[in-house]
Design an enzyme around this catalytic site. Structure first.
Site, PDB file in Angstrom:
ATOM      1  N   PRO A 207       0.827  -1.218   0.000  1.00 31.23           N
ATOM      2  CA  PRO A 207       0.000   0.000   0.000  1.00 31.23           C
ATOM      3  C   PRO A 207       0.853   1.256   0.000  1.00 31.23           C
ATOM      4  O   PRO A 207       1.950   1.263   0.561  1.00 31.23           O
ATOM      5  CB  PRO A 207      -0.800  -0.096   1.300  1.00 31.23           C
ATOM      6  N   GLU A 208       0.367   2.300  -0.627  1.00 30.28           N
ATOM      7  CA  GLU A 208       1.080   3.573  -0.623  1.00 30.28           C
ATOM      8  C   GLU A 208       0.612   4.392   0.585  1.00 30.28           C
ATOM      9  O   GLU A 208      -0.350   4.034   1.264  1.00 30.28           O
ATOM     10  CB  GLU A 208       0.833   4.311  -1.943  1.00 30.28           C
TER      11      GLU A 208
ATOM     12  N   ARG B  97      11.359  -3.065  -8.662  1.00 29.09           N
ATOM     13  CA  ARG B  97       9.942  -2.791  -8.947  1.00 29.09           C
ATOM     14  C   ARG B  97       9.815  -2.329 -10.395  1.00 29.09           C
ATOM     15  O   ARG B  97      10.725  -1.716 -10.937  1.00 29.09           O
ATOM     16  CB  ARG B  97       9.402  -1.677  -8.025  1.00 29.09           C
TER      17      ARG B  97
ATOM     18  N   LYS C  33       4.610   4.825   5.341  1.00 29.79           N
ATOM     19  CA  LYS C  33       3.890   3.564   5.406  1.00 29.79           C
ATOM     20  C   LYS C  33       3.797   3.026   6.831  1.00 29.79           C
ATOM     21  O   LYS C  33       3.497   1.857   7.048  1.00 29.79           O
ATOM     22  CB  LYS C  33       4.554   2.577   4.454  1.00 29.79           C
TER      23      LYS C  33
END
Ligand SMILES: [Zn+2]
Length: 275
Positions: free
Chosen positions: A2-3, A263, A52
């Site tokens: 999640p961001e 990523r 985060k």
């Protein structure tokens, strides 16, 4: 993963759902049992998020620190009575409400631990500024970026440079400013950085409000362009994220992807030319 906007939403949701109600804390899976017992019966004092990292504050400056990592989730529920926990619930928080019970179950986090104020401060100290925090100093991120030869696309993901930005906001803000993701940090201008920061503040606040990431300008929405809305598990209208080989919404060049720091990075080679 999640961001940051998701974590800030979780902070808000905990505060709304549990308000100042006394909470039952438990660790059905057992791994947080000792700490849960210390807090059992107390209300939440406040909630806080930085990048985060989520912090749930209890009396005596004690904080439950949660990092969801790749697999962690919170599930919220409400009903006449508390259900039996399902699966490996690390932390359950539950409250009696006027209509029965409200609860939140945490499963699979990378971190769930009880911290003192000093330990919490140490977590903040090793994180970069978070565009969603009012106390954030974009200059702190700038000082790291302007001294680095690493690609800006990598720097934006380093949580000690900038906190809360993940793969989606990284790709999208670079697109919106026409910046080549491979541009060395030290070649980025201060003016572009200030613009990108201000843009992230707006985009990420919108993300907190709506619970999804939308980054296209009004002229590039499905309605404005007469195109189908994007179909993607991650939701939201974006320019390049997970649009490999699809035509750029601005120039129709196929969107490219390459792996950067483990990523996938997405960009338009025409709108974001090599400097
Ligand atoms: Zn383009």
């Amino acid at each position: 993963m999640p961001e940051g906007h998701t974590i800030h939403r979780l902070a808000d949701t905990h505060a709304e759902v549990f308000d100042s109600l006394p909470l039952r804390l438990s660790s059905p899976q057992g791994r947080f049992a000792e700490s849960a017992a210390l807090l059992d019966g107390e209300p939440l004092v406040a909630t806080d998020a930085h990048g985060k990292h989520l912090f749930l504050e209890f009396s005596g400056e004690r904080f439950v620190h949660v990092h969801l990592g790749l697999y962690g989730t919170f599930t919220f529920g409400a009903g006449e009575r508390l259900p039996e926990p399902v699966g490996a619930v690390r932390l359950r928080m539950a409250a009696k409400t006027a209509t029965g019970a409200a609860w939140a179950d945490l499963r699979g986090p990378t971190a769930c631990r009880l911290l003192t104020r000093a330990e919490k401060d140490a977590v903040h100290a090793r994180l970069g500024p978070d565009p969603l925090r009012p106390d954030a100093d974009p200059g702190a991120a700038w000082r790291r970026i302007t001294r680095s030869a690493k690609p800006i696309g990598a720097l934006l993901m380093e949580q000690d440079v900038l906190a809360g930005v993940g793969n989606v906001y990284r790709a999208e803000v670079l697109f919106r400013f026409g910046v080549d993701p491979q541009l060395p940090g030290k070649k980025l201008t201060r003016e572009t950085w200030d613009g990108m920061w201000a843009d992230l503040v707006v985009l990420m606040r919108e993300g907190v409000r709506l619970g999804r990431i939308d980054t296209v300008r009004p002229e590039h929405t499905p309605e404005a362009m007469g195109r189908e809305p994007r179909k993607d598990d991650h939701g939201g209208e974006v320019y390049v994220y997970r649009r490999t080989d699809a035509p750029c919404l601005v120039c129709e060049t196929p969107v490219k992807t390459v792996e950067l720091v483990g990523r996938n990075l997405f960009w338009c080679p025409t709108c974001q030319p090599t400097a």
